[in-house]
Scaffold this active site. Structure first.
Site, PDB file in Angstrom:
ATOM      1  CE1 TYR A  37       4.272   0.479   2.961  1.00 21.34           C
ATOM      2  CE2 TYR A  37       5.215  -1.281   4.307  1.00 21.34           C
ATOM      3  CZ  TYR A  37       4.736  -0.851   2.966  1.00 21.34           C
ATOM      4  OH  TYR A  37       4.101  -1.721   2.615  1.00 21.34           O
ATOM      5  CG  HIS A 103       5.219  -0.532  -3.160  1.00 21.53           C
ATOM      6  ND1 HIS A 103       5.881   0.341  -1.870  1.00 21.53           N
ATOM      7  CD2 HIS A 103       4.170  -1.544  -2.744  1.00 21.53           C
ATOM      8  CE1 HIS A 103       4.658  -0.399  -0.917  1.00 21.53           C
ATOM      9  NE2 HIS A 103       4.055  -0.743  -1.086  1.00 21.53           N
ATOM     10  CB  SER A 182      -3.573  -7.380   3.823  1.00 15.54           C
ATOM     11  OG  SER A 182      -2.986  -6.282   3.977  1.00 15.54           O
ATOM     12  CG  LEU A 184      -4.537 -11.141   9.843  1.00 13.96           C
ATOM     13  CD1 LEU A 184      -3.825 -11.368  11.328  1.00 13.96           C
ATOM     14  CD2 LEU A 184      -5.527 -12.540  10.602  1.00 13.96           C
ATOM     15  NE  ARG A 186      -6.501  -3.968   2.146  1.00 13.49           N
ATOM     16  CZ  ARG A 186      -4.768  -3.637   2.176  1.00 13.49           C
ATOM     17  NH1 ARG A 186      -4.423  -3.100   3.263  1.00 13.49           N
ATOM     18  NH2 ARG A 186      -4.366  -3.507   0.741  1.00 13.49           N
ATOM     19  CB  ALA A 191     -10.313 -10.225  18.803  1.00 11.93           C
TER      20      ALA A 191
END
Length: 314
Positions: A37, A103, A182, A184, A186, A191
Site C-alpha cells: 500500500y 498477501h 472490500s 462494501l 469497493r 450512499a
C-alpha cells in the site's frame, strides 16, 4: 489501503492521520496495512499514528507483494518475506506485528516454504500470528499443517461470494478468522457509489469488469434495490451490507476502508443497529453470485489469485 493506494487520488497526510485518530478514539482496535500500500507509505502512516497507542490495537500487515523500483512485485520466497518484515517493522515503528499475512500466493514458491518463513518470524518474536490472503481452502489447509494460521483475508461481500465455495467452511472448521476485505463492494454498496467514467486514471476499479460499461448499470440497479430494502429496515445501505457479512459466522470479521470520518462512524454504528434475519436473507437474494454482472477481477489478475472462483465453477 485507500489512504495510500489503489483508489485514485489519496488524501493528504493530515487528513489520513485525522481519520486514523478518529478510528482510535471510536474504539477501533484492528488496523490492517501492507507493504504494497503506497509502496511502504501506508505502513509509515499507520506507524506514525498508532505508535503512541500501540498497545491498544491489533496491528496487521502483509508481505509477498511489494513495490520494487516503482513496480508491483509478487515474491513469496522466504528470504524476501524476512526482508520485507524487517522493513515493515522499521516503517511501523514497532518491534512486533500482531498478524502478518502472506498477501498473495506466489505460485513459483510452495506455500509451505512461504509459511515456514512466517513461522520463523514468529519464533524470532517479530510476528505474533500468521495470516494468508486471497487463497483457497486447499492452500489454507496446506499452510495450516506447517504452522497454525490465525486469519484468512479474502474478499467477501454480497457481490463477492467466493468464500462460500470452500474457505468459509474451512476457516470455521480450523478455527481461523475469516477477515472480509472490500465488504462494501469497493464502494458500490454505499450512499455514494462510484461513477466509473469519473474514476481517476490510476484507480484499480477501472480494470475490474464489474465497473465496465457492460456490467456496471446492472450492478448499480441491484445496489439501488438493496438501498430501498435498507431504508425499509431503518439502516443505511452500507450498514446492511456490513451486517450481512457479519452474519455469515461468529468467526467472520469485516475490514471496511474509508477516507471519511462520517462514513467511519456510519460503519461502526452497524454494531448497534441489528438487522432482522429476513432482511439479510432478502439482501442475499437480491445480490449474489448469480445476479452480479461480471467477474471480480480481469483476466491478468485472476491468474495470480488462488481463491475458488464462480467463474471456474461455472
Amino acid at each position: 489501503m485507500n489512504l495510500s493506494h489503489g483508489y485514485g487520488r489519496t488524501p493528504s497526510p493530515e487528513d489520513a492521520e485525522r481519520l486514523l485518530r478518529a478510528a482510535l478514539d471510536a474504539g477501533v482496535a484492528l488496523f490492517d496495512t501492507a507493504a504494497l500500500y503506497g509502496f511502504g507509505a501506508n505502513e509509515e502512516l499507520v506507524g506514525r499514528v498508532l505508535g503512541p497507542r500501540r498497545d491498544d490495537v491489533v496491528l496487521a500487515s502483509k508481505c509477498g507483494l511489494a513495490g520494487v523500483d516503482g513496480r508491483r512485485v509478487l515474491d513469496g520466497r522466504p528470504e524476501t518475506i524476512v526482508r520485507t518484515c524487517d522493513a515493515a517493522l522499521a516503517r511501523l515503528g514497532t518491534d512486533v506485528i500482531d498478524v502478518y499475512y502472506l498477501h498473495r500466493l506466489d505460485r513459483a514458491v510452495p506455500v509451505e516454504e512461504s509459511v515456514g518463513a512466517l513461522a520463523g518470524l514468529v519464533t524470532a518474536g517479530k510476528v505474533r500470528a500468521v495470516g494468508l490472503s486471497e487463497v483457497s481452502a486447499t492452500t489454507l489447509r496446506r499452510a495450516h499443517a506447517v504452522h497454525p494460521v490465525a486469519a484468512l483475508q479474502n474478499e467477501y461481500s454480497l457481490w463477492s461470494r467466493n468464500p462460500e465455495l470452500g474457505t468459509l467452511e474451512a476457516t470455521r472448521e480450523l478455527g481461523v478468522a475469516l477477515v472480509a476485505f472490500s465488504p462494501l463492494a469497493r464502494g458500490l454498496l454505499t450512499a455514494d457509489p462510484p461513477r466509473p467514467s469519473a474514476l481517476p486514471e490510476r484507480d484499480i476499479r477501472r480494470s475490474m469488469p464489474r465497473f465496465d460499461a457492460a456490467n456496471y448499470p446492472g450492478n448499480l440497479a441491484l445496489a439501488h434495490a438493496l438501498d430501498a430494502l435498507a431504508r425499509e429496515a431503518g439502516v443505511t445501505l452500507a450498514q446492511l451490507a456490513l451486517a450481512w457479512v457479519l452474519s455469515r459466522g461468529e468467526h467472520v470479521l469485516a475490514v471496511p476502508g474509508t477516507r471519511s470520518v462520517e462514513h467511519l462512524h456510519e460503519n461502526l454504528a452497524t454494531l448497534a443497529a441489528p438487522v432482522p434475519e429476513r432482511v439479510l436473507a432478502a439482501a442475499g437474494r437480491i445480490l449474489n453470485a448469480g445476479t452480479v454482472r461480471g467477474p471480480r477481477y480481469g483476466a491478468a489478475t485472476r491468474e495470480e489469485i488462488d481463491t475458488e472462483s464462480y467463474d471456474d465453477a461455472g
